[in-house]
Design a protein around this motif. Structure first.
Motif, mmCIF file in Angstrom:
data_model
loop_
_atom_site.group_PDB
_atom_site.id
_atom_site.type_symbol
_atom_site.label_atom_id
_atom_site.label_comp_id
_atom_site.label_asym_id
_atom_site.label_seq_id
_atom_site.Cartn_x
_atom_site.Cartn_y
_atom_site.Cartn_z
ATOM 1 N N TRP A 44 39.973 49.274 47.669
ATOM 2 C CA TRP A 44 40.496 48.639 48.879
ATOM 3 C C TRP A 44 39.684 47.403 49.276
ATOM 4 C CZ3 TRP A 44 45.187 49.363 50.361
ATOM 5 C CH2 TRP A 44 45.837 50.560 50.056
ATOM 6 N N LEU A 45 38.393 47.397 48.982
ATOM 7 C CA LEU A 45 37.591 46.204 49.237
ATOM 8 C C LEU A 45 38.074 45.035 48.381
ATOM 9 C CD1 LEU A 45 34.051 47.826 49.441
ATOM 10 C CD2 LEU A 45 35.092 46.431 51.244
ATOM 11 N N LEU A 46 38.350 45.310 47.119
ATOM 12 C CA LEU A 46 38.837 44.260 46.238
ATOM 13 C C LEU A 46 40.208 43.771 46.686
ATOM 14 C CD1 LEU A 46 38.587 42.509 43.744
ATOM 15 C CD2 LEU A 46 39.409 44.439 42.362
ATOM 16 N N LEU A 47 41.072 44.692 47.059
ATOM 17 C CA LEU A 47 42.401 44.322 47.526
ATOM 18 C C LEU A 47 42.307 43.473 48.798
ATOM 19 C CD1 LEU A 47 45.063 45.069 46.166
ATOM 20 C CD2 LEU A 47 45.379 46.843 47.883
ATOM 21 N N GLU A 78 30.166 39.290 60.331
ATOM 22 C CA GLU A 78 29.484 40.531 59.943
ATOM 23 C C GLU A 78 30.311 41.310 58.928
ATOM 24 O OE1 GLU A 78 27.765 44.668 61.941
ATOM 25 O OE2 GLU A 78 28.497 43.039 63.216
ATOM 26 N N HIS A 79 31.608 41.412 59.175
ATOM 27 C CA HIS A 79 32.460 42.164 58.269
ATOM 28 C C HIS A 79 32.652 41.430 56.934
ATOM 29 C CE1 HIS A 79 33.226 44.245 62.016
ATOM 30 N NE2 HIS A 79 33.853 45.200 61.348
ATOM 31 N N THR A 80 32.721 40.120 56.997
ATOM 32 C CA THR A 80 32.836 39.333 55.774
ATOM 33 C C THR A 80 31.599 39.517 54.909
ATOM 34 O OG1 THR A 80 34.226 37.699 56.878
ATOM 35 C CG2 THR A 80 33.144 37.016 54.838
ATOM 36 N N GLU A 81 30.428 39.527 55.532
ATOM 37 C CA GLU A 81 29.195 39.747 54.787
ATOM 38 C C GLU A 81 29.193 41.126 54.133
ATOM 39 O OE1 GLU A 81 24.568 38.892 55.669
ATOM 40 O OE2 GLU A 81 25.481 40.392 56.991
ATOM 41 N N ALA A 82 29.689 42.143 54.851
ATOM 42 C CA ALA A 82 29.736 43.495 54.280
ATOM 43 C C ALA A 82 30.628 43.538 53.049
ATOM 44 C CB ALA A 82 30.228 44.485 55.339
ATOM 45 N N VAL A 83 31.769 42.869 53.129
ATOM 46 C CA VAL A 83 32.677 42.827 51.983
ATOM 47 C C VAL A 83 32.047 42.057 50.825
ATOM 48 C CG1 VAL A 83 34.896 41.956 51.141
ATOM 49 C CG2 VAL A 83 34.758 43.098 53.363
ATOM 50 N N ALA A 84 31.472 40.909 51.122
ATOM 51 C CA ALA A 84 30.879 40.081 50.074
ATOM 52 C C ALA A 84 29.708 40.788 49.402
ATOM 53 C CB ALA A 84 30.437 38.739 50.653
ATOM 54 N N ASP A 85 28.879 41.455 50.178
ATOM 55 C CA ASP A 85 27.765 42.213 49.584
ATOM 56 C C ASP A 85 28.293 43.308 48.658
ATOM 57 O OD1 ASP A 85 25.806 40.723 50.800
ATOM 58 O OD2 ASP A 85 25.371 42.182 52.384
ATOM 59 N N ALA A 86 29.364 43.981 49.088
ATOM 60 C CA ALA A 86 29.953 45.022 48.242
ATOM 61 C C ALA A 86 30.482 44.428 46.943
ATOM 62 C CB ALA A 86 31.069 45.742 48.995
ATOM 63 N N LEU A 87 31.066 43.257 47.026
ATOM 64 C CA LEU A 87 31.581 42.610 45.823
ATOM 65 C C LEU A 87 30.459 42.179 44.887
ATOM 66 C CD1 LEU A 87 34.412 40.444 47.437
ATOM 67 C CD2 LEU A 87 34.691 42.534 46.102
ATOM 68 N N VAL A 89 27.676 43.974 44.561
ATOM 69 C CA VAL A 89 27.314 45.247 43.923
ATOM 70 C C VAL A 89 28.333 45.640 42.860
ATOM 71 C CG1 VAL A 89 27.034 47.731 44.365
ATOM 72 C CG2 VAL A 89 26.021 46.053 45.920
ATOM 73 N N LEU A 90 29.603 45.354 43.122
ATOM 74 C CA LEU A 90 30.664 45.718 42.181
ATOM 75 C C LEU A 90 30.744 44.774 40.985
ATOM 76 C CD1 LEU A 90 33.470 46.639 44.737
ATOM 77 C CD2 LEU A 90 32.151 48.217 43.304
ATOM 78 N N GLY A 91 30.001 43.691 41.028
ATOM 79 C CA GLY A 91 29.957 42.795 39.875
ATOM 80 C C GLY A 91 30.970 41.673 39.896
ATOM 81 N N PHE A 92 31.487 41.312 41.084
ATOM 82 C CA PHE A 92 32.485 40.261 41.183
ATOM 83 C C PHE A 92 31.945 38.967 41.795
ATOM 84 C CE2 PHE A 92 35.337 44.124 41.670
ATOM 85 C CZ PHE A 92 35.686 44.136 40.324
ATOM 86 N N LEU A 93 30.816 39.037 42.497
ATOM 87 C CA LEU A 93 30.193 37.853 43.080
ATOM 88 C C LEU A 93 28.710 37.844 42.750
ATOM 89 C CD1 LEU A 93 31.672 37.707 46.729
ATOM 90 C CD2 LEU A 93 32.506 36.519 44.681
ATOM 91 N N TYR A 100 26.997 33.025 48.596
ATOM 92 C CA TYR A 100 27.826 33.777 47.651
ATOM 93 C C TYR A 100 28.571 32.813 46.738
ATOM 94 C CZ TYR A 100 26.974 37.549 50.968
ATOM 95 O OH TYR A 100 26.378 38.476 51.786
ATOM 96 N N GLN A 101 28.723 33.213 45.486
ATOM 97 C CA GLN A 101 29.465 32.377 44.547
ATOM 98 C C GLN A 101 30.178 33.252 43.519
ATOM 99 O OE1 GLN A 101 26.265 29.921 43.122
ATOM 100 N NE2 GLN A 101 25.776 31.298 41.438
ATOM 101 N N LEU A 102 31.213 32.702 42.925
ATOM 102 C CA LEU A 102 31.963 33.432 41.908
ATOM 103 C C LEU A 102 31.119 33.621 40.661
ATOM 104 C CD1 LEU A 102 35.360 31.499 42.077
ATOM 105 C CD2 LEU A 102 34.828 33.684 43.177
ATOM 106 N N ASN A 103 31.316 34.766 39.994
ATOM 107 C CA ASN A 103 30.762 34.897 38.656
ATOM 108 C C ASN A 103 31.894 34.693 37.651
ATOM 109 O OD1 ASN A 103 32.225 37.293 38.656
ATOM 110 N ND2 ASN A 103 30.420 38.609 38.850
ATOM 111 N N ASP A 104 31.597 34.803 36.365
ATOM 112 C CA ASP A 104 32.605 34.515 35.346
ATOM 113 C C ASP A 104 33.763 35.512 35.401
ATOM 114 O OD1 ASP A 104 31.176 32.356 34.455
ATOM 115 O OD2 ASP A 104 30.197 33.434 32.815
ATOM 116 N N CYS A 105 33.471 36.764 35.733
ATOM 117 C CA CYS A 105 34.517 37.777 35.819
ATOM 118 C C CYS A 105 35.530 37.423 36.906
ATOM 119 C CB CYS A 105 33.895 39.152 36.090
ATOM 120 S SG CYS A 105 35.100 40.485 36.286
#
Length: 359
Positions: A44-47, A78-87, A89-93, A100-105
């Motif tokens: 749901w975070l990714l969605l 605050e909520h945007t930071e929580a989502v971005a931090d989770a991303l 950890v999940l390997g998307f940022l 924050y920046q995009l990674n290759d994935c």
């Protein structure tokens, strides 16, 4: 003598010192359980990130702080930071010096203009989301209470659009193994074609090829659009209808494609489609079956095993077949020279040739 600075490493408190060594066993880690619990939130975070346009914002503006990202998304910092931090950890940022920046994935799969974008697929790939909440009920009953078959066009339209980029990439990559350009004036029958990525790949590589593309009328509109954008309409005929019952001429095609349709049909339906393909092919013609197949040992084909669960949650009869049973059905229908190729990871293709009378 001074006590140890790390008392937790002392052994005097263990069961082994208390006379019950057989119970002094280190418990297994709980990480797999937490992984599943957090898995729901991860999806749901990714969605949410896709819905907010988070990846597109980073693609257009470059690295941003949580505050800047929230400003561009018109969201809570605050909520945007929580989502971005989770991303992260999940390997998307990636997070570097507070930005924050995009990674290759993410750049490849999560941006809408990514080379292999899956952004439209993520929301529809699990099937009807409410069905997952009723999984125990589905297992007891042997079918979901709201299968996709109840409104096939409404479900498969978005799914076809979401999967098109991935399947077209697989179909295009397969050309190096199947040699579309070396086929002599091939006539292709694409059953349950969706937006026709396999036909598009063949027609693009082989200028002498023609195709008959079949699917539900609502879905065929998507195939017509994709063919039109590539200038291929003149070599394509559209055949609306159910692939189990639509009229197909016998001994008329050089290639029959079953692209990600067999697993929706159950054993009886898949075997029927294989027999229909055999009847439509000229002797020596080819069948291409793109799908997910599983090993008898679950850990050897984890993607296919999990896809089997998705089919269970979404469809009345859908499942993922083992390699051996599917190969047996192909041989039973008169096919030989079976091969299995994997153009891109997790996208597999059975290739077989229909026996000639001389065989």
């Amino acid at each position: 003598m001074a006590d140890s600075p790390y008392p937790e490493l002392k052994k005097s408190h263990t069961m082994a010192q208390q006379g019950r060594p057989w119970s002094d066993v280190k418990p297994p880690p709980s990480a797999p359980v937490w992984g599943v619990i957090f898995g729901l939130g991860s999806y749901w975070l990714l969605l949410a990130a896709l819905e907010l346009g988070l990846f597109e914002s980073l693609r257009e503006a470059g690295p941003q702080s949580a505050q800047d990202l929230a400003t561009s998304l018109e969201s809570s910092a605050e909520h945007t930071e929580a989502v971005a931090d989770a991303l992260v950890v999940l390997g998307f940022l990636e997070l570097h010096k507070g930005r924050y920046q995009l990674n290759d994935c993410a750049r490849r799969y999560l941006c809408r203009d990514g080379a292999a974008s899956m952004s439209d697929l993520i929301g529809v790939a699990p099937g009807p989301l409410a069905n997952w909440e009723r999984m125990a009920e589905t297992v007891r009953a042997g079918a979901p209470s709201a299968p996709v078959e109840d409104d096939m066009a409404a479900f498969y339209g978005p799914l076809v659009e979401g999967t098109f980029t991935t399947v077209l990439r697989a179909a295009t990559r397969a050309e190096s193994r199947l040699g579309y350009g070396r086929l002599r004036n091939p006539r292709v029958l694409d059953l349950g074609a969706g937006a026709a990525p396999w036909s598009i790949a063949v027609l693009t590589a082989c200028t002498a090829a023609t195709a008959v593309v079949n699917d539900l009328p609502e879905v065929l509109a998507l195939a017509r659009r994709e063919m039109s954008e590539r200038g291929l309409l003149g070599r394509c005929e559209f055949l609306p209808g159910d692939f189990h019952s639509v009229a197909i001429p016998d001994n008329s095609f050089d290639v029959v494609v079953l692209g990600h349709v067999c697993r929706t049909e159950g054993q009886a339906g898949a075997r029927s489609l294989i027999r229909r393909a055999a009847g439509a092919l000229r002797p020596g013609g080819l069948i291409w079956v793109a799908d997910y197949f599983r090993s008898a040992e679950p850990t050897r084909s984890p993607h296919a095993v999990l896809m089997r669960a998705v089919m269970m949650a979404a469809t009345r009869h859908g499942t993922v077949f083992t390699y051996s049973e599917f190969a047996g059905w192909l041989r039973e229908a008169g096919f030989e020279d079976l091969r299995l190729i994997e153009p891109i990871p997790a996208q597999q293709l059975f290739v077989a040739r229909l026996k000639t009378s001389a065989d």
